[in-house]
Design a protein around this motif. Sequence first.
Motif, PDB file in Angstrom:
ATOM      1  N   TYR A  74      66.584  83.104 -52.934  1.00 48.69           N
ATOM      2  CA  TYR A  74      66.210  82.891 -51.537  1.00 48.69           C
ATOM      3  C   TYR A  74      64.867  83.540 -51.189  1.00 48.69           C
ATOM      4  CZ  TYR A  74      71.127  81.545 -50.846  1.00 48.69           C
ATOM      5  OH  TYR A  74      72.346  80.931 -50.911  1.00 48.69           O
ATOM      6  N   ILE A  75      64.704  84.799 -51.551  1.00 48.82           N
ATOM      7  CA  ILE A  75      63.480  85.510 -51.209  1.00 48.82           C
ATOM      8  C   ILE A  75      62.285  84.861 -51.902  1.00 48.82           C
ATOM      9  CG2 ILE A  75      62.258  87.701 -51.330  1.00 48.82           C
ATOM     10  CD1 ILE A  75      64.558  87.689 -49.354  1.00 48.82           C
ATOM     11  N   ALA A  81      68.624  90.473 -44.990  1.00 49.33           N
ATOM     12  CA  ALA A  81      67.234  90.581 -44.555  1.00 49.33           C
ATOM     13  C   ALA A  81      67.242  91.213 -43.170  1.00 49.33           C
ATOM     14  CB  ALA A  81      66.572  89.209 -44.507  1.00 49.33           C
ATOM     15  N   ILE A  82      66.381  92.185 -42.966  1.00 50.39           N
ATOM     16  CA  ILE A  82      66.352  92.881 -41.681  1.00 50.39           C
ATOM     17  C   ILE A  82      65.001  92.684 -40.993  1.00 50.39           C
ATOM     18  CG2 ILE A  82      68.072  94.609 -42.327  1.00 50.39           C
ATOM     19  CD1 ILE A  82      65.746  96.586 -42.796  1.00 50.39           C
ATOM     20  N   ALA A  94      57.588  78.959 -49.999  1.00 48.35           N
ATOM     21  CA  ALA A  94      57.436  78.041 -48.869  1.00 48.35           C
ATOM     22  C   ALA A  94      56.425  78.563 -47.864  1.00 48.35           C
ATOM     23  CB  ALA A  94      58.798  77.816 -48.201  1.00 48.35           C
ATOM     24  N   LEU A  95      56.432  79.870 -47.632  1.00 46.26           N
ATOM     25  CA  LEU A  95      55.467  80.470 -46.715  1.00 46.26           C
ATOM     26  C   LEU A  95      54.048  80.283 -47.236  1.00 46.26           C
ATOM     27  CD1 LEU A  95      54.775  82.267 -44.254  1.00 46.26           C
ATOM     28  CD2 LEU A  95      55.104  84.249 -45.751  1.00 46.26           C
ATOM     29  N   ASN A  99      66.189  80.908 -43.643  1.00 50.45           N
ATOM     30  CA  ASN A  99      67.380  80.315 -43.044  1.00 50.45           C
ATOM     31  C   ASN A  99      67.681  78.951 -43.611  1.00 50.45           C
ATOM     32  OD1 ASN A  99      68.777  81.873 -40.740  1.00 50.45           O
ATOM     33  ND2 ASN A  99      66.618  82.230 -40.288  1.00 50.45           N
ATOM     34  N   ALA A 100      66.632  78.149 -43.831  1.00 50.72           N
ATOM     35  CA  ALA A 100      66.823  76.810 -44.377  1.00 50.72           C
ATOM     36  C   ALA A 100      67.396  76.877 -45.782  1.00 50.72           C
ATOM     37  CB  ALA A 100      65.495  76.051 -44.364  1.00 50.72           C
ATOM     38  N   LEU A 101      66.932  77.816 -46.579  1.00 53.03           N
ATOM     39  CA  LEU A 101      67.435  77.952 -47.961  1.00 53.03           C
ATOM     40  C   LEU A 101      68.895  78.405 -47.962  1.00 53.03           C
ATOM     41  CD1 LEU A 101      64.284  79.653 -49.468  1.00 53.03           C
ATOM     42  CD2 LEU A 101      65.230  77.468 -50.217  1.00 53.03           C
ATOM     43  N   ILE A 102      69.228  79.334 -47.088  1.00 57.04           N
ATOM     44  CA  ILE A 102      70.601  79.829 -47.013  1.00 57.04           C
ATOM     45  C   ILE A 102      71.552  78.723 -46.574  1.00 57.04           C
ATOM     46  CG2 ILE A 102      72.126  81.445 -45.821  1.00 57.04           C
ATOM     47  CD1 ILE A 102      69.684  83.322 -45.604  1.00 57.04           C
ATOM     48  N   ALA A 103      71.092  77.888 -45.649  1.00 58.58           N
ATOM     49  CA  ALA A 103      71.945  76.826 -45.105  1.00 58.58           C
ATOM     50  C   ALA A 103      72.078  75.634 -46.061  1.00 58.58           C
ATOM     51  CB  ALA A 103      71.387  76.334 -43.770  1.00 58.58           C
ATOM     52  N   SER A 104      71.164  75.518 -47.016  1.00 62.15           N
ATOM     53  CA  SER A 104      71.167  74.340 -47.900  1.00 62.15           C
ATOM     54  C   SER A 104      72.237  74.434 -48.974  1.00 62.15           C
ATOM     55  CB  SER A 104      69.799  74.181 -48.547  1.00 62.15           C
ATOM     56  OG  SER A 104      69.503  75.278 -49.390  1.00 62.15           O
TER      57      SER A 104
END
Length: 306
Positions: free
Chosen positions: A122-123, A281-282, A129-130, A301-306
Motif C-alpha cells: 500500500y505505501i 497511517a497517522i 501514484a503520488l 484509501n483507493a488501494l486499501i478499498a480495492s
Amino acid sequence: MARRKEALTGSLGDTDLRLLRIYRRVVECGGFSAAEVELNISRAAISMAMSDLETRLGLRLCQRGRSGFALTDEGAEVYAATLQLLAATEGFRTRVNGLHAWLKGELNIGITDNLVTMPEMYITDALSALKERGPEVRINIRMIPPHDIELAVLDGSLHTGVVPALKTLPGLDYLPLYEETSRLYCASGHPLFEAETVSDAALAHCDAVLPAYAQRPEIKAQHEPLRAAASATDREGIAFLILSDRYIGYLPTHYAERWVRDGRMRALAPQTRGYVTRYCAITRKGAPPNRVLESYLEALNALIAS
C-alpha cells in the motif's frame, strides 16, 4: 415618461450561466430554429429561456419573428460580455483542474522499520501514484521508532507516518493499513532447529532476544516466558542476533521469509507462538490543507478499498 427597467441585481448563479450558454448558441446559430439541433432542446424551451434571460437582465436582446432573428444593440453588448464571462469561467475550471493534475511540494513521511517486505504494498504503491500525479513532488522518508513518528506528526515536522496501533492519541487520525503476523524463530545452527517437537520447557531454557520498544500487553505475554538474554531496538537487530545461532526471537513472517526460504531460519511452535500487529497511517487532526498529503491519502484509501 417610460419607466426604466431594473438593472441586473444579485449574484450570477448556475441558472444564469445556463441561460447565457443558450443565448450564446442561439446567436452563433443565427436563430432559434438552427439552435434546436445544437442545444438538443425544443424551440419552445429556447424561446422560454430567452424570455427568462431578458427578464433577468432587464434588456431586450433580440428581434425574432417573421422577419427573422436579429440582435439589438444591447443584445450585441450582452453577447460580447457573455463570451468574456464564459471564457473566464472555463479558464477558472481549467486552472483548478490543473492544480489537481500537477502537484508541487514535499511529503515528509515517517515509517516504522522493515515494512517494505509486506505483501500488501500500500505505501509503496501510494507513493508511486503520488509521484505519477505530481512528478515534481519531493518525498522524504524517515525510518524512526513509532513514538518519534507520532511526536513528529503532532508537531508538524512529518506530514504522515506509519506506526503499530499500540495506543490512540487524541491529536491524531488513524487509517488502518496492515495486519502483520509474527512468529518465534531460531537459526539453522541453533539446537532447536532440527527438533521435531518444541516444548515450552525447551523454549524457556534458550537465550532469547526481546524487543526494546513498546508492545501491547498481549504481545508482551508472548515474550514473558522466554529467557531474556539480549535486546534490540528494531527488528533488524533481532534478526542479527537470531542469525548468530545463539538466540531465539520473534520476527514478522514477511521479514523472516527470505531466511526461511533459504533454510537459515525456522518458526518454532507456530501453532502457539505468534501474534498479530496492526499498523496504521497517522495524520495530525486539524492540520492545514495540504494537496500533496491529500493526494497521497486518496491513493492510499483507493488501494486499501480495492
